[in-house]
Design a protein around this motif. Structure first.
Motif, PDB file in Angstrom:
ATOM      1  N   SER A   1       0.816  -1.170   0.116  1.00 33.97           N
ATOM      2  CA  SER A   1      -0.021   0.078   0.019  1.00 33.97           C
ATOM      3  C   SER A   1       0.768   1.229   0.181  1.00 33.97           C
ATOM      4  CB  SER A   1      -1.024   0.120   1.242  1.00 33.97           C
ATOM      5  OG  SER A   1      -1.463   1.286   1.161  1.00 33.97           O
ATOM      6  N   SER A   2       0.455   2.165  -0.922  1.00 47.14           N
ATOM      7  CA  SER A   2       1.338   3.383  -0.911  1.00 47.14           C
ATOM      8  C   SER A   2       0.546   4.672  -0.253  1.00 47.14           C
ATOM      9  CB  SER A   2       1.214   4.039  -2.383  1.00 47.14           C
ATOM     10  OG  SER A   2      -0.041   4.257  -2.805  1.00 47.14           O
ATOM     11  N   GLY A   3      -0.456   4.224   0.162  1.00 45.70           N
ATOM     12  CA  GLY A   3      -1.330   5.406   1.174  1.00 45.70           C
ATOM     13  C   GLY A   3      -2.205   6.146   0.272  1.00 45.70           C
TER      14      GLY A   3
ATOM     15  N   MET B   1      -4.757   5.875  -1.708  1.00 46.36           N
ATOM     16  CA  MET B   1      -6.127   6.108  -1.592  1.00 46.36           C
ATOM     17  C   MET B   1      -6.763   6.757  -0.402  1.00 46.36           C
ATOM     18  SD  MET B   1      -8.789   4.733  -3.202  1.00 46.36           S
ATOM     19  CE  MET B   1      -9.774   6.082  -3.078  1.00 46.36           C
TER      20      MET B   1
ATOM     21  N   MET C   1     -11.925   3.078   6.722  1.00 52.97           N
ATOM     22  CA  MET C   1     -10.608   2.438   6.887  1.00 52.97           C
ATOM     23  C   MET C   1      -9.895   2.018   5.456  1.00 52.97           C
ATOM     24  SD  MET C   1     -10.012   1.633  10.152  1.00 52.97           S
ATOM     25  CE  MET C   1      -8.588   0.491  10.009  1.00 52.97           C
ATOM     26  N   ALA C   2      -9.353   2.774   4.814  1.00 53.81           N
ATOM     27  CA  ALA C   2      -8.553   2.428   3.553  1.00 53.81           C
ATOM     28  C   ALA C   2      -7.112   1.692   3.814  1.00 53.81           C
ATOM     29  CB  ALA C   2      -8.216   3.623   2.660  1.00 53.81           C
ATOM     30  N   ALA C   3      -6.734   1.822   4.902  1.00 51.51           N
ATOM     31  CA  ALA C   3      -5.461   1.124   5.294  1.00 51.51           C
ATOM     32  C   ALA C   3      -5.400  -0.213   5.103  1.00 51.51           C
ATOM     33  CB  ALA C   3      -4.963   1.593   6.810  1.00 51.51           C
TER      34      ALA C   3
ATOM     35  N   PRO D   1      -5.073  -6.943  16.428  1.00 53.94           N
ATOM     36  CA  PRO D   1      -6.385  -6.622  16.648  1.00 53.94           C
ATOM     37  C   PRO D   1      -7.158  -6.263  15.178  1.00 53.94           C
ATOM     38  CG  PRO D   1      -5.030  -4.935  17.455  1.00 53.94           C
ATOM     39  CD  PRO D   1      -4.065  -5.955  17.013  1.00 53.94           C
TER      40      PRO D   1
ATOM     41  N   LEU E   1     -11.348  -2.442  12.440  1.00 53.47           N
ATOM     42  CA  LEU E   1     -12.684  -2.243  11.903  1.00 53.47           C
ATOM     43  C   LEU E   1     -13.899  -2.942  12.294  1.00 53.47           C
ATOM     44  CD1 LEU E   1     -14.515  -0.632   9.605  1.00 53.47           C
ATOM     45  CD2 LEU E   1     -14.058  -2.603   8.153  1.00 53.47           C
TER      46      LEU E   1
ATOM     47  N   PHE F   1     -12.617  -1.247   3.684  1.00 55.41           N
ATOM     48  CA  PHE F   1     -12.249  -1.503   2.254  1.00 55.41           C
ATOM     49  C   PHE F   1     -12.298  -3.199   2.191  1.00 55.41           C
ATOM     50  CE2 PHE F   1     -10.736   1.710  -0.771  1.00 55.41           C
ATOM     51  CZ  PHE F   1     -11.284   2.732   0.134  1.00 55.41           C
TER      52      PHE F   1
ATOM     53  N   LYS G   1     -17.257  -9.501   4.583  1.00 52.32           N
ATOM     54  CA  LYS G   1     -16.727  -8.527   5.366  1.00 52.32           C
ATOM     55  C   LYS G   1     -17.640  -7.405   5.933  1.00 52.32           C
ATOM     56  CE  LYS G   1     -12.046  -9.329   3.883  1.00 52.32           C
ATOM     57  NZ  LYS G   1     -10.989  -9.045   3.218  1.00 52.32           N
TER      58      LYS G   1
ATOM     59  N   LYS H   1     -17.889  -7.452   9.760  1.00 54.47           N
ATOM     60  CA  LYS H   1     -17.232  -6.481  10.493  1.00 54.47           C
ATOM     61  C   LYS H   1     -18.244  -5.365  10.789  1.00 54.47           C
ATOM     62  CE  LYS H   1     -12.647  -7.333   8.329  1.00 54.47           C
ATOM     63  NZ  LYS H   1     -11.402  -6.750   8.824  1.00 54.47           N
TER      64      LYS H   1
ATOM     65  N   ASN I   1     -12.149  -3.863  -3.703  1.00 48.96           N
ATOM     66  CA  ASN I   1     -11.137  -3.547  -4.936  1.00 48.96           C
ATOM     67  C   ASN I   1     -10.278  -4.582  -5.049  1.00 48.96           C
ATOM     68  OD1 ASN I   1      -9.071  -0.957  -3.541  1.00 48.96           O
ATOM     69  ND2 ASN I   1      -9.578  -2.744  -2.545  1.00 48.96           N
TER      70      ASN I   1
ATOM     71  N   ALA J   1      -0.988   1.119  -5.151  1.00 51.12           N
ATOM     72  CA  ALA J   1      -0.041   2.090  -5.702  1.00 51.12           C
ATOM     73  C   ALA J   1      -0.203   3.105  -6.764  1.00 51.12           C
ATOM     74  CB  ALA J   1       1.369   1.407  -6.141  1.00 51.12           C
TER      75      ALA J   1
ATOM     76  N   LYS K   1      -8.338   8.179  -7.916  1.00 49.88           N
ATOM     77  CA  LYS K   1      -8.507   7.578  -6.616  1.00 49.88           C
ATOM     78  C   LYS K   1      -9.188   8.984  -5.967  1.00 49.88           C
ATOM     79  CE  LYS K   1      -5.219   4.029  -5.745  1.00 49.88           C
ATOM     80  NZ  LYS K   1      -3.951   3.640  -5.372  1.00 49.88           N
TER      81      LYS K   1
END
Ligand code: PMT
Length: 432
Positions: A225-227, A229, A287-289, A318, A321, A351, A365, A369, A377, A384, A406
């Motif tokens: 992940s590049s961050g 999004m 929560m896109a992380a 943990p 989400l 996500f 999910k 969740k 996705n 990236a 994005k």
């Protein structure tokens, strides 16, 4: 895969103010052209000291407008250009340009054209950090936001003169993304007066990037992940008026302007940061992380040495989400005993990152969740790059979206968050 041509058929005027970042306007003009836009340029006289008008003549086949008194113009060129454009982008928007705009001046070709613009107007400020930090500049920015102008940046980072801080112009591709997102959010060309800050009054939390799970002082388990999004979600929320908290894992991106950014490393650090901010009251969590589900059972204090074959024992992290979803469900049960039960906040959006069976896993999910929406996705689309292709999965069904930037996807997700809030008739966390 080639990115879709997102500005196809759009007529964009690029306005250039007199600052050193004017050299990046050349790349912006090229980038908008690559995305299918028809581009024209207006420059202030000061901008011509930083980049030559002939550069744009070469790129576009027509000279930029600099001087309203130029006898070669037939008619009122600022009125014609303002009418013609679906959108105007000013890059760089200097301290001086912002000040004159906030006062409603129209004393050169750039400002006169902006005053006549019928389409969306986006400003990409660039200036020395001490100029950006001036109370007068901040007052002018606030005035322009209130008047419906869109902003992209400035960002934190190194400046041309070697200084560093908030004042650097956003990269041309980021400005083009922001323009696309703003146009998409408003269904094409709109008047600036119609631009809304529809997230104003909301406090929102976004997570971004990977988490790193350390094995020893030199090695870790991470992901790709590049961050981008999560940062796009944070930037778009800020542009739409929200108070934004961004909790980010280790990424190479600069903090988005106007966003409170908390940097963390591991899933447990992200868990602690998110829980502590949510406890203070937030309206929407996205929560896109890409949070690591597992971490090494032990973290060695010294570098692990080679010693034959090794097995790595992992323990669960943990699920942030899922925990937020379970806690909200508990509060909903408690609220059901109230005389006027209301679904508790926050709206929860997760996500789902999959390599196969995207929709099926996403539906799982959504339930496990206990969130309101899952943005599903595929790894090959999401990681990236500057674009993504997603399915919005909720209890109401699945909405499959085309490939888009994005930033544009971020706007679609915030639109969905607003719909979820209004369906549940939620008050704001801050009581506004
Ligand atoms: O950062 P980019 O390069 O722009 O790439 C964007 C992205 C591909 C990382 C992003 O679009 C994305 O898909 N993010 C979610 C990645 C992920 O962890 O998906 P998941 O299916 O494993 O997790 C489901 C959800 O639970 C996610 O919202 C995740 O943040 C959350 N989660 C997961 C594990 C965990 N321990 N705690 C969590 O909260």
């Amino acid at each position: 895969m080639l990115p879709a041509v997102m500005l196809s058929g759009k007529r964009i005027v690029v306005g250039i103010g007199g600052g050193i970042a004017a050299f990046k306007a050349v790349e912006l003009v090229r980038e908008l052209g690559r995305r299918g836009a028809e581009v024209r340029v207006v420059m202030t006289p000061a901008a011509t000291r930083f980049v030559g008008p002939v550069t744009f003549t070469g790129l576009l086949g027509r000279p930029p407008v600099v001087d309203l008194w130029d006898p070669s113009y037939a008619g009122e060129v600022h009125v014609e250009l303002g009418d013609w454009a679906d959108a105007m982008v000013v890059a760089p928007a200097t301290m001086n340009v912002l000040a004159r705009l906030a006062q409603g001046q129209a004393n050169d070709a750039l400002l006169a054209t902006l005053a006549c613009a019928r389409g969306l107007r986006l400003l990409a400020p660039a200036m020395h950090p001490s100029m950006w930090g001036q109370p007068a500049t901040q007052r002018n920015v606030e005035t322009l936001r209130t008047d419906g102008w869109h902003f992209c940046g400035p960002v934190d980072g190194p400046l041309a003169n070697g200084a560093s801080g908030v004042g650097r112009m956003a990269e041309p591709s980021v400005i083009a993304d922001a323009l696309e997102a703003a146009l998409a959010a408003h269904g094409g060309a709109i008047g600036a007066a119609q631009a809304t800050e529809d997230l104003r009054g909301l406090r929102v939390l976004v997570t971004a990037g990977p988490t790193y799970e350390d094995l020893d002082p030199v090695r870790f388990l991470g992901n790709r992940s590049s961050g981008k999004m999560g940062f796009a979600l944070a930037s778009r929320a800020r542009a739409r008026g929200a108070e934004v908290l961004l909790v980010s894992g280790p990424v190479a991106l600069t903090d988005p302007a106007g966003v409170t950014t908390l940097r963390v490393r591991s899933a447990r650090e992200m868990h602690a940061a998110v829980k502590s901010e949510v406890a203070k009251g937030v309206d929407v969590v996205i929560m896109a992380a890409a949070v690591a589900d597992y971490r090494p059972a032990e973290q060695a204090a010294e570098k692990i040495k080679k010693a034959g074959e090794r097995a790595l024992e992992l323990v669960r992290n943990p699920d942030i989400l899922a925990e937020l979803g379970a806690e909200r469900a508990e509060r909903a049960t408690a609220a059901a005993h109230d005389t006027e039960p209301r679904s508790p906040t926050p709206v929860l959006i997760g996500f789902a990152l999959e390599t196969t069976d995207v929709e099926r896993y996403a539906r799982g999910k959504l339930v496990s969740k206990r969130c309101d929406l899952i943005v599903a996705n595929e790894a090959r689309d999401g990681f990236a790059g500057d674009t993504n292709r997603a399915h919005l999965v909720s209890a109401d069904g699945v909405q499959s979206l085309d490939t888009m930037s994005k930033a544009a996807l971020a706007d679609r997700i915030w639109d969905a968050a607003l719909r979820l809030r209004s369906a549940a008739q939620l008050p704001t966390a801050t009581g506004n």
